[in-house]
Design an enzyme around this catalytic site. Sequence first.
Site, PDB file in Angstrom:
ATOM      1  N   GLU A 111       0.828  -1.207   0.000  1.00  0.00           N
ATOM      2  CA  GLU A 111       0.000   0.000   0.000  1.00  0.00           C
ATOM      3  C   GLU A 111       0.865   1.261   0.000  1.00  0.00           C
ATOM      4  OE1 GLU A 111      -4.090  -0.635   2.111  1.00  0.00           O
ATOM      5  OE2 GLU A 111      -2.548  -1.567   3.370  1.00  0.00           O
ATOM      6  N   GLU A 132      -4.338  -9.368   3.320  1.00  0.00           N
ATOM      7  CA  GLU A 132      -5.109  -9.009   4.511  1.00  0.00           C
ATOM      8  C   GLU A 132      -6.367  -9.850   4.716  1.00  0.00           C
ATOM      9  OE1 GLU A 132      -2.793  -5.202   3.661  1.00  0.00           O
ATOM     10  OE2 GLU A 132      -3.624  -6.880   2.551  1.00  0.00           O
TER      11      GLU A 132
END
Length: 265
Positions: A111, A132
Amino acid sequence: MPKVITTHHDGVSVLTLTEPPANTYSYEMMRELDAAILDARMDDSIHVIVLIGAGEKFFCAGAGIGMLKDATPEFKYYFCLHANETLNRLEQTPKLVIAALNGHTVGGGLEVALAADLRIARKDAGKIGLPEVALGVLPGTGGTQRLGRLLGKGRAMELLISGRLMAMDEALTLGLVTEVWGEAELKGRSFPEAIVDYAKTFTPPNKASLAVGRIKRAVQSGLEAGFGEGLAIERELQQLLFQSRDAKEGIAANLEKRAPKFEGK
């Protein structure tokens, strides 16, 4: 011990994420990264920002799981909010940002890299992806939004819901990374040395860094607006560039059939 180490190399600011063993980030690291981004933004001598992880095994493995396990829901919310703000600041800074993926780039580490303009990976550096979903959560630092914008909804959905990790070569094929460098590109240099040399090609006198920054602003802001609004942003930025010394130098050098010498002004 600083968690973000800043070094300067002739117009290039290298920000090294430092948190053994996997360069996981915390609120403290994000605050240091935020400050380093602002310092580079406000420094007229800096034209390119490079992000890299300390060591050779990890670029960044995302947020520290232990920290998240023990934190209150309120802390987690504000932690994610601040991380969003930090990466937005990086993405909106009108200077080229290169993420040098020197090792595993997973979860929040990817990210962070997605907020850069270019992602250059060392060949066989490790795995990359957003796993995730295996923790029962989603990528909460811009991953769902930036990945979809970069790869398209269908491909992003597959990667997000599977949580699968891939090699850097596959990431290159998908367009997740910009380039993968092996020995042919390194030419005997270390990966960090080669990255800095590459970053310098976007600094004066080699490149009109002011134009590079405004191109970035046109892309980042224009693609989030409607087409007509994007064209208006483009025109305004072009007008600003026409008034710059670099534009005058670039046009004159072209007419005089010589290499331009840009100043970043």
